[in-house]
Scaffold this motif. Structure first.
Motif, PDB file in Angstrom:
ATOM      1  N   ARG A 225      -3.842  -6.243 -10.377  1.00 56.18           N
ATOM      2  CA  ARG A 225      -3.493  -7.029  -9.200  1.00 56.18           C
ATOM      3  C   ARG A 225      -4.645  -7.058  -8.211  1.00 56.18           C
ATOM      4  NH1 ARG A 225      -0.006  -7.830 -12.294  1.00 56.18           N
ATOM      5  NH2 ARG A 225       2.241  -7.703 -12.009  1.00 56.18           N
ATOM      6  N   PRO A 226      -4.712  -8.113  -7.407  1.00 54.14           N
ATOM      7  CA  PRO A 226      -5.773  -8.182  -6.389  1.00 54.14           C
ATOM      8  C   PRO A 226      -5.768  -6.972  -5.453  1.00 54.14           C
ATOM      9  CG  PRO A 226      -4.730 -10.323  -6.625  1.00 54.14           C
ATOM     10  CD  PRO A 226      -3.926  -9.355  -7.455  1.00 54.14           C
ATOM     11  N   THR A 227      -4.597  -6.454  -5.118  1.00 52.18           N
ATOM     12  CA  THR A 227      -4.545  -5.291  -4.231  1.00 52.18           C
ATOM     13  C   THR A 227      -5.196  -4.065  -4.870  1.00 52.18           C
ATOM     14  OG1 THR A 227      -3.124  -3.923  -2.848  1.00 52.18           O
ATOM     15  CG2 THR A 227      -2.219  -4.592  -4.959  1.00 52.18           C
ATOM     16  N   HIS A 228      -5.155  -3.975  -6.199  1.00 49.45           N
ATOM     17  CA  HIS A 228      -5.809  -2.864  -6.886  1.00 49.45           C
ATOM     18  C   HIS A 228      -7.323  -2.929  -6.701  1.00 49.45           C
ATOM     19  CE1 HIS A 228      -2.256  -2.755  -9.974  1.00 49.45           C
ATOM     20  NE2 HIS A 228      -1.907  -2.268  -8.790  1.00 49.45           N
ATOM     21  N   ARG A 229      -7.864  -4.130  -6.645  1.00 53.33           N
ATOM     22  CA  ARG A 229      -9.310  -4.291  -6.508  1.00 53.33           C
ATOM     23  C   ARG A 229      -9.803  -3.959  -5.102  1.00 53.33           C
ATOM     24  NH1 ARG A 229      -7.268  -7.631  -9.588  1.00 53.33           N
ATOM     25  NH2 ARG A 229      -7.881  -8.827 -11.346  1.00 53.33           N
ATOM     26  N   ARG A 230      -8.885  -3.878  -4.142  1.00 54.55           N
ATOM     27  CA  ARG A 230      -9.264  -3.561  -2.761  1.00 54.55           C
ATOM     28  C   ARG A 230      -9.366  -2.065  -2.512  1.00 54.55           C
ATOM     29  NH1 ARG A 230      -4.768  -7.037  -1.012  1.00 54.55           N
ATOM     30  NH2 ARG A 230      -5.415  -9.081  -1.690  1.00 54.55           N
ATOM     31  N   VAL A 231      -8.970  -1.270  -3.488  1.00 57.37           N
ATOM     32  CA  VAL A 231      -9.004   0.182  -3.360  1.00 57.37           C
ATOM     33  C   VAL A 231     -10.240   0.689  -4.097  1.00 57.37           C
ATOM     34  CG1 VAL A 231      -7.747   2.304  -3.895  1.00 57.37           C
ATOM     35  CG2 VAL A 231      -6.504   0.266  -3.203  1.00 57.37           C
ATOM     36  N   ALA A 232     -10.843   1.741  -3.586  1.00 55.43           N
ATOM     37  CA  ALA A 232     -12.065   2.279  -4.182  1.00 55.43           C
ATOM     38  C   ALA A 232     -11.879   2.560  -5.676  1.00 55.43           C
ATOM     39  CB  ALA A 232     -12.470   3.558  -3.453  1.00 55.43           C
ATOM     40  N   THR A 233     -12.888   2.213  -6.459  1.00 53.91           N
ATOM     41  CA  THR A 233     -12.835   2.354  -7.912  1.00 53.91           C
ATOM     42  C   THR A 233     -12.532   3.780  -8.339  1.00 53.91           C
ATOM     43  OG1 THR A 233     -14.450   0.574  -8.081  1.00 53.91           O
ATOM     44  CG2 THR A 233     -14.118   1.918 -10.038  1.00 53.91           C
ATOM     45  N   GLU A 234     -13.152   4.761  -7.679  1.00 53.22           N
ATOM     46  CA  GLU A 234     -12.902   6.157  -8.068  1.00 53.22           C
ATOM     47  C   GLU A 234     -11.457   6.574  -7.771  1.00 53.22           C
ATOM     48  OE1 GLU A 234     -14.624   6.072  -3.957  1.00 53.22           O
ATOM     49  OE2 GLU A 234     -15.291   5.245  -5.867  1.00 53.22           O
TER      50      GLU A 234
ATOM     51  N   TYR B  56       0.822  -1.211   0.000  1.00 53.99           N
ATOM     52  CA  TYR B  56       0.000   0.000   0.000  1.00 53.99           C
ATOM     53  C   TYR B  56       0.855   1.259   0.000  1.00 53.99           C
ATOM     54  CZ  TYR B  56      -3.883  -3.114   0.682  1.00 53.99           C
ATOM     55  OH  TYR B  56      -4.797  -4.108   0.502  1.00 53.99           O
ATOM     56  N   LEU B  57       2.154   1.131   0.240  1.00 52.02           N
ATOM     57  CA  LEU B  57       3.043   2.282   0.158  1.00 52.02           C
ATOM     58  C   LEU B  57       3.024   2.865  -1.256  1.00 52.02           C
ATOM     59  CD1 LEU B  57       5.207   4.085   1.474  1.00 52.02           C
ATOM     60  CD2 LEU B  57       6.887   2.432   0.684  1.00 52.02           C
ATOM     61  N   TYR B  58       2.851   2.003  -2.261  1.00 49.60           N
ATOM     62  CA  TYR B  58       2.792   2.484  -3.636  1.00 49.60           C
ATOM     63  C   TYR B  58       1.690   3.524  -3.803  1.00 49.60           C
ATOM     64  CZ  TYR B  58       5.577  -1.654  -4.915  1.00 49.60           C
ATOM     65  OH  TYR B  58       6.553  -2.598  -5.018  1.00 49.60           O
ATOM     66  N   TYR B  59       0.563   3.295  -3.169  1.00 52.25           N
ATOM     67  CA  TYR B  59      -0.543   4.251  -3.282  1.00 52.25           C
ATOM     68  C   TYR B  59      -0.154   5.596  -2.691  1.00 52.25           C
ATOM     69  CZ  TYR B  59      -3.163   0.032  -4.338  1.00 52.25           C
ATOM     70  OH  TYR B  59      -3.589  -1.137  -4.890  1.00 52.25           O
ATOM     71  N   ALA B  60       0.608   5.581  -1.627  1.00 49.89           N
ATOM     72  CA  ALA B  60       1.075   6.840  -1.033  1.00 49.89           C
ATOM     73  C   ALA B  60       1.968   7.579  -2.025  1.00 49.89           C
ATOM     74  CB  ALA B  60       1.816   6.579   0.268  1.00 49.89           C
ATOM     75  N   VAL B  61       2.809   6.843  -2.739  1.00 51.28           N
ATOM     76  CA  VAL B  61       3.661   7.471  -3.747  1.00 51.28           C
ATOM     77  C   VAL B  61       2.794   8.082  -4.841  1.00 51.28           C
ATOM     78  CG1 VAL B  61       5.410   7.057  -5.528  1.00 51.28           C
ATOM     79  CG2 VAL B  61       5.665   6.019  -3.274  1.00 51.28           C
ATOM     80  N   LEU B  62       1.802   7.341  -5.316  1.00 53.78           N
ATOM     81  CA  LEU B  62       0.915   7.883  -6.353  1.00 53.78           C
ATOM     82  C   LEU B  62       0.137   9.093  -5.837  1.00 53.78           C
ATOM     83  CD1 LEU B  62      -0.495   4.653  -8.062  1.00 53.78           C
ATOM     84  CD2 LEU B  62       1.335   6.155  -8.849  1.00 53.78           C
ATOM     85  N   ASN B  63      -0.273   9.041  -4.574  1.00 51.49           N
ATOM     86  CA  ASN B  63      -1.003  10.174  -3.992  1.00 51.49           C
ATOM     87  C   ASN B  63      -0.138  11.424  -3.897  1.00 51.49           C
ATOM     88  OD1 ASN B  63      -3.420   8.789  -3.636  1.00 51.49           O
ATOM     89  ND2 ASN B  63      -2.866   8.102  -1.592  1.00 51.49           N
TER      90      ASN B  63
ATOM     91  N   GLY C 168       6.391  -0.715  -9.206  1.00 50.64           N
ATOM     92  CA  GLY C 168       5.851  -2.040  -9.448  1.00 50.64           C
ATOM     93  C   GLY C 168       4.596  -2.000 -10.302  1.00 50.64           C
ATOM     94  N   SER C 169       3.604  -2.764  -9.898  1.00 57.10           N
ATOM     95  CA  SER C 169       2.380  -2.862 -10.687  1.00 57.10           C
ATOM     96  C   SER C 169       1.539  -1.596 -10.628  1.00 57.10           C
ATOM     97  CB  SER C 169       1.551  -4.056 -10.216  1.00 57.10           C
ATOM     98  OG  SER C 169       1.132  -3.849  -8.884  1.00 57.10           O
ATOM     99  N   ASP C 170       1.930  -0.627  -9.809  1.00 56.04           N
ATOM    100  CA  ASP C 170       1.168   0.622  -9.814  1.00 56.04           C
ATOM    101  C   ASP C 170       1.443   1.443 -11.064  1.00 56.04           C
ATOM    102  OD1 ASP C 170      -0.155  -0.126  -7.620  1.00 56.04           O
ATOM    103  OD2 ASP C 170       0.716   1.343  -6.264  1.00 56.04           O
ATOM    104  N   PHE C 171       2.444   1.063 -11.852  1.00 64.29           N
ATOM    105  CA  PHE C 171       2.581   1.644 -13.189  1.00 64.29           C
ATOM    106  C   PHE C 171       1.374   1.227 -14.026  1.00 64.29           C
ATOM    107  CE2 PHE C 171       6.851   3.496 -13.652  1.00 64.29           C
ATOM    108  CZ  PHE C 171       6.574   4.415 -14.643  1.00 64.29           C
TER     109      PHE C 171
ATOM    110  N   TYR D 203      -5.856   7.641 -10.442  1.00 66.22           N
ATOM    111  CA  TYR D 203      -4.428   7.411 -10.660  1.00 66.22           C
ATOM    112  C   TYR D 203      -4.076   7.347 -12.144  1.00 66.22           C
ATOM    113  CZ  TYR D 203      -4.076   6.075  -5.713  1.00 66.22           C
ATOM    114  OH  TYR D 203      -4.105   6.054  -4.348  1.00 66.22           O
ATOM    115  N   ALA D 204      -5.027   6.972 -12.989  1.00 64.79           N
ATOM    116  CA  ALA D 204      -4.751   6.755 -14.410  1.00 64.79           C
ATOM    117  C   ALA D 204      -4.375   8.059 -15.108  1.00 64.79           C
ATOM    118  CB  ALA D 204      -5.961   6.135 -15.091  1.00 64.79           C
TER     119      ALA D 204
END
Length: 189
Positions: free
Chosen positions: A159-168, A42-49, A147-150, A173-174
């Motif tokens: 990835r399964p972890t992507h599906r655990r985050v809210a769709t919006e 989930y650190l990847y999401y912090a980087v994207l944020n 990683g896969s957050d690209f 991120y896109a």
């Protein structure tokens, strides 16, 4: 299906599971991680944020990925930042099926600029980012293995972890859409 038979069907996930459950705890017990920070995926999401802040603090941006369209989209997002791309993970390269060695590593190393001081380096490349990030840091870059957050930057939920985050949140991120990614397997050029 027993776990031991999963590897041929799901090698990346099975390898990651093994690393998380067996390999890393073994290193932790041996003291290899004393004084170190171990971060979850989930650190990847912090980087994207915080990507806008990271880009603002850099002089330039270097991408190491197979997603060429992400470069154009990020260049539009950060027009004042020099941006370069080193293509990795070329699925169309005919040497890929013929070689038993990572022939591309020397090519990637040779493509790196010698001075990456104050350069934000975003990396994605299968099992090789640790090596890439080491090289980038040796040249002064701030190397981050996305990683896969690209995939998320490219508009793909992979990835399964992507599906655990809210769709919006995922959609936010896109920077490109999956249809713009036709070049992912194409040779650099």
């Amino acid at each position: 299906m027993a776990k031991r038979f999963l590897f041929p069907k799901w090698p990346r996930g099975t390898y990651g599971d093994w690393r998380g459950r067996i390999y890393l705890p073994m290193f932790a017990r041996a003291g290899f991680f004393d004084g170190k920070v171990i971060a979850p995926n989930y650190l990847y999401y912090a980087v994207l944020n915080q990507l806008d802040e990271l880009a603002a603090a850099s002089n330039a941006i270097l991408l190491m990925t197979g997603y060429g369209a992400v470069q154009a989209a990020l260049q539009s997002r950060y027009p004042d930042k020099p941006m370069s791309l080193i293509r990795v993970g070329d699925r169309a390269d005919p040497r890929r099926t013929k070689s038993r060695s990572p022939y591309f590593l020397a090519e990637c190393f040779a493509a790196l600029p010698t001075d990456l001081t104050v350069t934000l380096c975003l990396v994605s490349g299968g099992p090789w980012p640790l090596m890439y990030c080491t090289w980038l840091k040796q040249r002064g870059g701030v190397a981050i293995d996305l990683g896969s957050d690209f995939d998320l930057l490219a508009g793909e939920v992979s990835r399964p972890t992507h599906r655990r985050v809210a769709t919006e949140k995922i959609a936010a991120y896109a920077v490109t859409s999956p249809t713009e990614q036709d070049d992912r397997g194409a040779p650099p050029g």
